[in-house]
Design a protein around this motif. Structure first.
Motif, short mmCIF file in Angstrom:
data_model
loop_
_atom_site.label_atom_id
_atom_site.label_comp_id
_atom_site.label_asym_id
_atom_site.label_seq_id
_atom_site.Cartn_x
_atom_site.Cartn_y
_atom_site.Cartn_z
N GLU A 41 0.81 -1.22 0.00
CA GLU A 41 0.00 0.00 0.00
C GLU A 41 0.84 1.27 0.00
O GLU A 41 0.58 2.20 -0.76
CB GLU A 41 -0.93 0.04 1.23
N GLN A 42 1.86 1.30 0.86
CA GLN A 42 2.65 2.53 0.95
C GLN A 42 3.45 2.78 -0.32
O GLN A 42 3.54 3.92 -0.78
CB GLN A 42 3.57 2.48 2.17
N ASP A 43 4.01 1.72 -0.92
CA ASP A 43 4.73 1.90 -2.18
C ASP A 43 3.80 2.41 -3.27
O ASP A 43 4.16 3.27 -4.07
CB ASP A 43 5.38 0.59 -2.63
N PHE A 44 2.57 1.87 -3.30
CA PHE A 44 1.59 2.30 -4.29
C PHE A 44 1.23 3.77 -4.09
O PHE A 44 1.17 4.55 -5.05
CB PHE A 44 0.33 1.43 -4.21
N ILE A 45 0.99 4.16 -2.84
CA ILE A 45 0.64 5.55 -2.55
C ILE A 45 1.76 6.49 -3.00
O ILE A 45 1.53 7.53 -3.61
CB ILE A 45 0.34 5.74 -1.05
#
Length: 83
Positions: A41-45
């Motif tokens: 999730e954080q990489d995507f954000i």
């Protein structure tokens, strides 16, 4: 979506409930699931924030992480900073 494969049966059942036959629903899922799977999730954000900032340089883009389980938006405390 994160961990979309784990939701496969629920997704397919939802399509069948709206009138799809099971084979078509399975084919649809396996064709499109890889396109919409989000690994981390954080990489995507961070990658989406960078992409949007480049595409719309005059608009402030703020990375936010929403926790569905807790119904909360996490404040950006530097963990999601991407320059």
């Amino acid at each position: 979506m994160v961990n979309l494969i784990a939701r496969k049966e629920l997704f397919i059942e939802g399509l069948v409930a709206t009138g799809w036959n099971k084979e078509q629903a399975e084919d649809h899922f396996f064709h499109f699931a890889p396109m919409y799977e989000i690994g981390n999730e954080q990489d995507f954000i961070l990658s989406e924030t960078k992409r949007l900032r480049l595409r719309y340089p005059n608009i402030k883009i703020a990375p936010l992480l929403y926790l569905v389980e807790e119904n909360k938006i996490l404040p950006d405390t530097g963990r999601l900073s991407c320059g």
